[in-house]
Enzyme design. Structure first.
Site, mmCIF file in Angstrom:
data_model
loop_
_atom_site.group_PDB
_atom_site.id
_atom_site.type_symbol
_atom_site.label_atom_id
_atom_site.label_comp_id
_atom_site.label_asym_id
_atom_site.label_seq_id
_atom_site.Cartn_x
_atom_site.Cartn_y
_atom_site.Cartn_z
ATOM 1 C CG ASN A 291 115.932 98.800 -32.508
ATOM 2 O OD1 ASN A 291 115.789 97.944 -33.373
ATOM 3 N ND2 ASN A 291 115.662 100.071 -32.726
ATOM 4 C CB CYS B 2 113.968 99.221 -38.236
ATOM 5 S SG CYS B 2 115.288 100.034 -37.306
ATOM 6 C CG HIS C 265 108.277 105.257 -49.049
ATOM 7 N ND1 HIS C 265 108.734 106.476 -48.613
ATOM 8 C CD2 HIS C 265 109.393 104.515 -49.323
ATOM 9 C CE1 HIS C 265 110.067 106.479 -48.634
ATOM 10 N NE2 HIS C 265 110.490 105.304 -49.052
ATOM 11 C CG HIS D 58 110.719 97.775 -35.284
ATOM 12 N ND1 HIS D 58 111.848 96.991 -35.208
ATOM 13 C CD2 HIS D 58 111.155 99.062 -35.239
ATOM 14 C CE1 HIS D 58 112.911 97.766 -35.141
ATOM 15 N NE2 HIS D 58 112.513 99.018 -35.149
ATOM 16 C CG HIS E 262 100.163 84.894 -32.187
ATOM 17 N ND1 HIS E 262 100.140 84.596 -30.846
ATOM 18 C CD2 HIS E 262 99.729 83.769 -32.824
ATOM 19 C CE1 HIS E 262 99.714 83.353 -30.674
ATOM 20 N NE2 HIS E 262 99.471 82.833 -31.860
ATOM 21 C CG HIS F 252 114.054 92.843 -20.582
ATOM 22 N ND1 HIS F 252 114.678 91.648 -20.210
ATOM 23 C CD2 HIS F 252 114.165 93.669 -19.505
ATOM 24 C CE1 HIS F 252 115.120 91.756 -18.982
ATOM 25 N NE2 HIS F 252 114.822 92.960 -18.519
#
Length: 496
Positions: free
Chosen positions: A424, A224, A303, A391, A387, A420
């Site tokens: 995802n 993702c 990572h 994810h 802001h 919502h």
């Protein structure tokens, strides 16, 4: 006997003390230079024109010295501007909005689960519990192949989903920006779990008849957070290719990856992942400076793949019956927390104001020298960003980041409402969140945005953007027909 001095603990609000400290430290250079400049100005005014002229003549500057000084200034300025990185602008982006025919209300999802897993009622019950606590709404979408009973995850259906999502997002981007296919110099497509031959980037090139000398890349298996990896790759390419446009397509194809077994760790993605995709136009052309929405400031990648637990916490494998699925480990949130800690340790010095860095450093020294049990100071990232785009991997991910970064409900609103409304959507979720902030009319010139994404491997990646101009509320896009009803209340448990 009445107290001689007032109780300062109640008469002085500590938040104003902290605000004063932040202002003093963050503007220390300005506050120091102003009196110095004022003193110099007063001294110059006191000398008078005659004394200033005589002082200038006493310097004894000849032509050679003036030429050498001028050459040195020009040389230093040239080296500075040539070594300065090229500015990368985000001209605009477009998010795919699935058709209503792909909508999957809770009742439909559970009915399909009961029919597909009729011999495993415990698995059906588990999916219901996850869905009730997921934070997803009734309007999320799954591709047409998943609506069949049983699902038909064929290669043809998967390609059909890829074409629908990617071409729709690309078409919207062309319409919004006026970009012509022949003007694309760099193309990057990221899709983690669907990697056909020819690649998805080749599919885009074929559809729009892009130039033969285009620099194309196809990223797969990176989870993702692949969207921000694509941003980082595009930034590096734009540093070495002047006057270029880069188009990034971020998506996840659901059709071939819908798990039909009964392993609970593999059923989780079925409840959370939904259709989605985004197309983004980046450019280093100076002509795009005025109309571009954002400027890329930083990209930081972390990572944790060297650790075995981190490497296997999101893992594609076969279950005992030979059915392929994505297994999510119970250690996922703990590993994500460690990855986030490493990431913010790197990004903190780049973005935090001096006041926060000094407090963090003093606390660190105090814990090392005086008392290791001192509570560690968590920097206030609200001082660095207006802001936050976290994810939308699930309610637990957003909750954990809100707690660790001490964010308000408003700071996490875009992430929760994206989860919502769209579920995802993997690497593209960050762009739905950015679109939500814009649709609410909250994005102003100079605002700073922090995008945070997690991915298999395990990775935590961040991107920092600065708003280039105040953005008007868009009349189109995925939020256009529903933004007025958001934000909505999302209960802890939504009974089905």
């Amino acid at each position: 006997m009445p107290p001689i001095l007032p109780d300062f603990s109640t008469s002085v609000k500590l938040k104003y003390v902290k605000l004063g400290y932040q202002y003093l430290v963050n503007h220390i250079l300005t506050l120091t230079l102003i009196p110095i400049m004022a003193a110099i100005l007063l001294e110059v005014l006191r000398l008078g024109p005659g004394e200033i002229l005589s002082l200038w003549k006493s310097l004894h500057l000849d032509l050679v010295q003036i030429l050498c000084s001028s050459f040195l200034v020009i040389f230093v300025a040239t080296v500075y501007f040539m070594s300065k990185p090229r500015t990368v602008f985000l001209v605009d982006y477009a998010c795919y909005k699935p058709p209503v025919t792909c909508r999957v209300p809770f009742s439909t999802f559970m009915e399909h689960s009961r029919l597909i897993l009729k011999n495993n009622p415990k698995s059906v019950e588990f999916q219901m519990r996850i869905l009730e606590r997921s934070g997803l709404g009734e309007e999320t979408c799954l591709p047409p192949a998943i609506h069949y009973i049983p699902p038909t995850p064929t290669m043809e259906a998967a390609r059909g989903e890829a074409e629908l999502v990617i071409f729709s997002a690309m078409g919207s981007l062309f319409e919004k920006t006026g970009l012509k296919p022949k003007d694309i110099d760099i193309l990057i497509v990221n899709c983690s779990l669907f990697s056909p031959t020819p690649s998805l980037s080749a599919m885009v090139i074929n559809k729009y008849k892009l130039r033969s000398n285009i620099k194309s890349f196809n990223l797969s298996g990176m989870g993702c957070s692949a969207g921000l990896i694509s941003i980082d790759l595009a930034r590096d390419l734009l540093q070495v290719h002047p006057n270029s446009n880069a188009v990034i397509v971020s998506t996840e194809i659901i059709t071939p990856n819908y798990y039909q077994g009964k392993e609970r760790a593999m059923l989780l993605p079925n409840c959370l992942f939904r259709m989605g995709g985004a197309a983004i136009l980046l450019s280093n052309r100076r002509s795009e400076r005025r109309r571009a929405k954002y400027r890329l400031v930083h990209v930081v990648r972390t990572h944790k793949g060297a650790d075995d637990k981190a490497y296997r916490c999101v893992f594609e494998e076969e279950d005992r019956e030979g059915k392929v699925g994505i297994s999510l480990s119970k250690d996922l949130m703990a590993i994500a927390g460690e990855a986030l800690k490493s990431n913010i340790t790197t990004i903190g010095p780049l973005v935090l104001p001096a006041s926060e860095q000094i407090l963090f450093l003093l606390t660190l020294i105090g814990r090392k020298i005086f008392n290791p049990k001192w509570k560690p100071y968590i920097p206030d990232f609200k001082q660095a960003f207006e802001h936050f785009c976290i994810h939308a991997g699930g309610r637990a991910v957003i909750d954990e980041l809100q707690k660790n970064l001490q964010l308000s409900a408003e700071h996490c609103e875009a992430s929760r409402m994206t989860l919502h409304r769209f579920g995802n959507t993997s690497s593209s979720s960050l762009w739905y969140e950015m679109g939500y902030i814009e649709a609410k009319g909250r994005m102003k010139k100079g605002d700073r945005v922090w995008q945070i994404a997690f991915g298999s491997g395990f990775k935590c990646n961040s991107a920092v953007w600065k708003c280039n101009r105040t953005i008007k509320t868009p009349s189109d896009g995925p939020w256009a027909d529903c933004i007025d009803k958001y934000p909505v209340f999302i209960p802890e448990v939504m009974k089905l």
